[in-house]
Design a protein around this motif. Structure first.
Motif, mmCIF file in Angstrom:
data_model
loop_
_atom_site.group_PDB
_atom_site.id
_atom_site.type_symbol
_atom_site.label_atom_id
_atom_site.label_comp_id
_atom_site.label_asym_id
_atom_site.label_seq_id
_atom_site.Cartn_x
_atom_site.Cartn_y
_atom_site.Cartn_z
ATOM 1 N N LEU A 103 -3.758 -6.549 26.438
ATOM 2 C CA LEU A 103 -5.153 -6.939 26.666
ATOM 3 C C LEU A 103 -5.948 -7.018 25.373
ATOM 4 O O LEU A 103 -5.861 -6.135 24.506
ATOM 5 C CB LEU A 103 -5.835 -5.925 27.582
ATOM 6 C CG LEU A 103 -5.373 -5.883 29.035
ATOM 7 C CD1 LEU A 103 -6.112 -4.766 29.774
ATOM 8 C CD2 LEU A 103 -5.632 -7.235 29.720
ATOM 9 N N PHE A 104 -6.753 -8.078 25.275
ATOM 10 C CA PHE A 104 -7.747 -8.255 24.210
ATOM 11 C C PHE A 104 -9.111 -8.302 24.882
ATOM 12 O O PHE A 104 -9.239 -8.812 26.001
ATOM 13 C CB PHE A 104 -7.513 -9.576 23.479
ATOM 14 C CG PHE A 104 -6.205 -9.623 22.748
ATOM 15 C CD1 PHE A 104 -6.105 -9.159 21.446
ATOM 16 C CD2 PHE A 104 -5.062 -10.109 23.363
ATOM 17 C CE1 PHE A 104 -4.896 -9.177 20.773
ATOM 18 C CE2 PHE A 104 -3.841 -10.124 22.708
ATOM 19 C CZ PHE A 104 -3.759 -9.663 21.403
ATOM 20 N N GLY A 105 -10.136 -7.802 24.205
ATOM 21 C CA GLY A 105 -11.459 -7.793 24.825
ATOM 22 C C GLY A 105 -12.453 -8.664 24.078
ATOM 23 O O GLY A 105 -12.388 -8.795 22.851
ATOM 24 N N ALA A 107 -2.589 -19.146 9.114
ATOM 25 C CA ALA A 107 -3.407 -20.206 9.718
ATOM 26 C C ALA A 107 -3.080 -20.381 11.200
ATOM 27 O O ALA A 107 -3.820 -21.027 11.928
ATOM 28 C CB ALA A 107 -3.163 -21.520 8.980
ATOM 29 N N PHE A 108 -1.972 -19.782 11.625
ATOM 30 C CA PHE A 108 -1.569 -19.903 13.030
ATOM 31 C C PHE A 108 -2.427 -19.070 13.991
ATOM 32 O O PHE A 108 -2.210 -19.107 15.187
ATOM 33 C CB PHE A 108 -0.093 -19.505 13.196
ATOM 34 C CG PHE A 108 0.876 -20.554 12.712
ATOM 35 C CD1 PHE A 108 1.191 -21.644 13.510
ATOM 36 C CD2 PHE A 108 1.484 -20.447 11.462
ATOM 37 C CE1 PHE A 108 2.089 -22.614 13.079
ATOM 38 C CE2 PHE A 108 2.376 -21.410 11.021
ATOM 39 C CZ PHE A 108 2.677 -22.499 11.831
ATOM 40 N N TYR A 109 -3.365 -18.269 13.446
ATOM 41 C CA TYR A 109 -4.233 -17.480 14.338
ATOM 42 C C TYR A 109 -5.497 -18.235 14.748
ATOM 43 O O TYR A 109 -6.318 -17.697 15.493
ATOM 44 C CB TYR A 109 -4.678 -16.157 13.681
ATOM 45 C CG TYR A 109 -3.572 -15.282 13.143
ATOM 46 C CD1 TYR A 109 -2.313 -15.266 13.738
ATOM 47 C CD2 TYR A 109 -3.789 -14.448 12.045
ATOM 48 C CE1 TYR A 109 -1.299 -14.466 13.227
ATOM 49 C CE2 TYR A 109 -2.780 -13.635 11.542
ATOM 50 C CZ TYR A 109 -1.536 -13.657 12.128
ATOM 51 O OH TYR A 109 -0.540 -12.865 11.624
ATOM 52 N N TYR A 122 -6.221 -7.637 3.596
ATOM 53 C CA TYR A 122 -5.476 -6.653 4.404
ATOM 54 C C TYR A 122 -4.248 -7.224 5.108
ATOM 55 O O TYR A 122 -3.277 -6.514 5.316
ATOM 56 C CB TYR A 122 -6.390 -5.880 5.366
ATOM 57 C CG TYR A 122 -7.447 -6.666 6.111
ATOM 58 C CD1 TYR A 122 -8.610 -7.105 5.480
ATOM 59 C CD2 TYR A 122 -7.312 -6.941 7.465
ATOM 60 C CE1 TYR A 122 -9.598 -7.802 6.168
ATOM 61 C CE2 TYR A 122 -8.292 -7.624 8.172
ATOM 62 C CZ TYR A 122 -9.428 -8.065 7.509
ATOM 63 O OH TYR A 122 -10.400 -8.754 8.194
ATOM 64 N N GLN A 123 -4.255 -8.507 5.466
ATOM 65 C CA GLN A 123 -3.041 -9.080 6.062
ATOM 66 C C GLN A 123 -2.099 -9.539 4.946
ATOM 67 O O GLN A 123 -2.522 -9.812 3.829
ATOM 68 C CB GLN A 123 -3.414 -10.235 6.988
ATOM 69 C CG GLN A 123 -4.288 -9.754 8.155
ATOM 70 C CD GLN A 123 -4.681 -10.849 9.119
ATOM 71 O OE1 GLN A 123 -4.501 -12.033 8.842
ATOM 72 N NE2 GLN A 123 -5.238 -10.459 10.253
ATOM 73 N N MET A 124 -0.813 -9.654 5.274
ATOM 74 C CA MET A 124 0.186 -9.892 4.226
ATOM 75 C C MET A 124 0.235 -11.335 3.725
ATOM 76 O O MET A 124 -0.038 -12.281 4.459
ATOM 77 C CB MET A 124 1.583 -9.507 4.742
ATOM 78 C CG MET A 124 1.805 -8.013 4.847
ATOM 79 S SD MET A 124 3.362 -7.670 5.670
ATOM 80 C CE MET A 124 4.506 -8.492 4.572
ATOM 81 N N VAL A 153 2.410 -16.649 18.263
ATOM 82 C CA VAL A 153 0.936 -16.598 18.255
ATOM 83 C C VAL A 153 0.268 -17.872 18.776
ATOM 84 O O VAL A 153 0.928 -18.886 19.054
ATOM 85 C CB VAL A 153 0.394 -16.286 16.835
ATOM 86 C CG1 VAL A 153 0.857 -14.914 16.375
ATOM 87 C CG2 VAL A 153 0.782 -17.378 15.846
ATOM 88 N N SER A 154 -1.054 -17.799 18.819
ATOM 89 C CA SER A 154 -1.858 -18.857 19.433
ATOM 90 C C SER A 154 -1.582 -20.242 18.845
ATOM 91 O O SER A 154 -1.423 -21.210 19.579
ATOM 92 C CB SER A 154 -3.340 -18.511 19.314
ATOM 93 O OG SER A 154 -3.709 -18.330 17.956
ATOM 94 N N GLY A 155 -1.511 -20.332 17.506
ATOM 95 C CA GLY A 155 -1.305 -21.645 16.882
ATOM 96 C C GLY A 155 0.036 -22.244 17.265
ATOM 97 O O GLY A 155 0.169 -23.455 17.478
HETATM 98 C C1 PBG Z 1 -6.715 -9.046 15.899
HETATM 99 C C2 PBG Z 1 -5.629 -9.955 16.290
HETATM 100 C C3 PBG Z 1 -5.401 -11.301 15.930
HETATM 101 C C4 PBG Z 1 -4.301 -11.729 16.677
HETATM 102 C C5 PBG Z 1 -3.856 -10.648 17.431
HETATM 103 N N1 PBG Z 1 -4.676 -9.551 17.152
HETATM 104 C C6 PBG Z 1 -6.176 -12.242 15.077
HETATM 105 C C7 PBG Z 1 -6.333 -12.066 13.646
HETATM 106 O O1 PBG Z 1 -5.753 -11.187 13.007
HETATM 107 O O2 PBG Z 1 -7.128 -12.841 13.134
HETATM 108 C C8 PBG Z 1 -3.734 -13.129 16.658
HETATM 109 C C9 PBG Z 1 -3.014 -13.535 17.868
HETATM 110 C C10 PBG Z 1 -2.780 -14.999 18.004
HETATM 111 O O3 PBG Z 1 -3.091 -15.819 17.130
HETATM 112 O O4 PBG Z 1 -2.246 -15.360 19.047
HETATM 113 N N2 PBG Z 1 -6.754 -8.662 14.590
#
Ligand code: PBG
Length: 324
Positions: free
Chosen positions: A78-80, A199-201, A220-222, A273-275
């Motif tokens: 779940l995401f809110g 960029a896939f997010y 912070y992300q790799m 992921v979403s992208g």
């Molecule tokens: C929250 C989070 C993200 C995703 C999952 N948790 C987005 C981000 O880091 O920007 C991405 C999931 C997706 O693209 O399907 N930090």
């Protein structure tokens, strides 16, 4: 063995032979369905960038959790989308906030499905970063307490597993310690240990309304160029108490999934992921590809690379397609 002694086509000749020698099988047991929870009643707001997905009020979350359960999917994540955002992300850890309510309702009405929660601050802060911000800087250590509080509030609401996705250093240890102190030593942590700045997010940030309002997430992300660093990140999270290690995104990082599978000894999850989802759906809408086949092939490739679990927006369709 060389041709003509070896003929690879012999065992490709019919459906049964292909079934018998198939090395990788996708199973419903591998799938985790992500869902987006929003305040309100009977709300089902289409996410434009993710055809087939919606921001859902708790009643709809419950009915999709039921559908997922009936289709044989073991877990949802779940995401809110909160009612308000603020610098301290207070709606991330309030006991009456959206994820907490959604967890409670799903666990009350569909107790058979496991509920995982994404633990992050980006959807709850006004600046859209995953940690606490002071003077334009994302303050790692000041974020840890907020993240641990968020995880604890999810577990108190009934979450079966928490999944920190913020990429602050030390958050797995902080969450583990907090859960243990509060009597939740039995709750596992699935760490987004290896999360690339990607960029896939893009479509997700529209879905979760979580795009950063200044800068980007590269502090912070790799860096997508790095592979050894994935081993360091995973090793650190294992030492801090992670139970499952996640790689994210999946498709451009199959080599990373494979490396982790061979070099570390914990279950590996991969986030399709979403992208990755939206590109295929867009191709289908254009009439250029068969999205169903494309999705099956890509999920199989993620499994073949070494993922034990796959978080995918296609989980429901795929589970209905699979027989076991
Ligand atoms: C929250 C989070 C993200 C995703 C999952 N948790 C987005 C981000 O880091 O920007 C991405 C999931 C997706 O693209 O399907 N930090």
């Amino acid at each position: 063995m060389l041709f003509p002694d070896y003929r690879g086509r012999r065992l490709r000749a019919n459906h049964n032979f292909r079934r018998m020698i198939r090395e990788t099988k996708l199973s419903r047991d591998d799938l985790i369905l992500p869902l987006f929870a929003i305040e309100g009643k009977s709300v089902k707001k289409p996410i434009e960038s993710m055809p087939g997905h919606f921001q859902l009020s708790c009643d709809h979350i419950v009915s999709l959790a039921k559908d997922a359960c009936d289709a044989g999917i073991p877990a949802i994540i779940l995401f809110g989308i909160p009612d308000k955002k603020n610098p301290l992300a207070t709606r991330a850890y309030a006991s009456d906030a959206i994820v907490q309510k959604a967890v409670q309702e799903v666990k009350a009405k569909v107790p058979e499905i496991s509920v995982i929660t994404d633990v992050c601050l980006c959807a709850y802060t006004d600046h859209g970063h995953c940690g606490f911000v002071e003077n334009g800087i994302i303050d790692n250590d000041a974020s840890l307490d907020l993240l641990a509080k968020t995880a604890l509030s999810h577990v108190k609401a009934g979450a079966d597993m928490v999944a920190p996705s913020d990429m602050m250093d030390g958050r797995v240890a902080e969450i583990r310690q907090t859960l243990d102190e509060e009597g939740f030593s039995h709750i596992p942590i699935m760490s987004y240990a290896v999360k690339y700045s990607s960029a896939f997010y893009g479509p997700f940030r529209q879905a979760a309304e979580s795009a950063p309002q200044f800068g980007d997430r590269r502090t912070y992300q790799m860096d997508p160029a790095n592979s050894n660093e994935a081993i360091r990140e995973a090793t650190m999270d294992i030492e801090e108490g992670a139970d499952i290690i996640m790689v994210k995104p999946a498709l451009s990082y199959l080599d990373i999934i494979y490396r982790l599978k061979t070099e570390i000894d914990l279950p590996i999850a991969a986030y399709n992921v979403s992208g990755e989802y939206s590109i295929m759906k867009a191709g289908e809408i254009m009439g250029w590809v068969n999205a169903k086949d494309l999705i099956m092939e890509t999920l199989l490739s993620i499994k073949r690379a070494g993922a034990d679990l796959i978080l995918t927006y296609s989980a429901l369709d795929v589970a209905r397609e699979l027989k076991d």
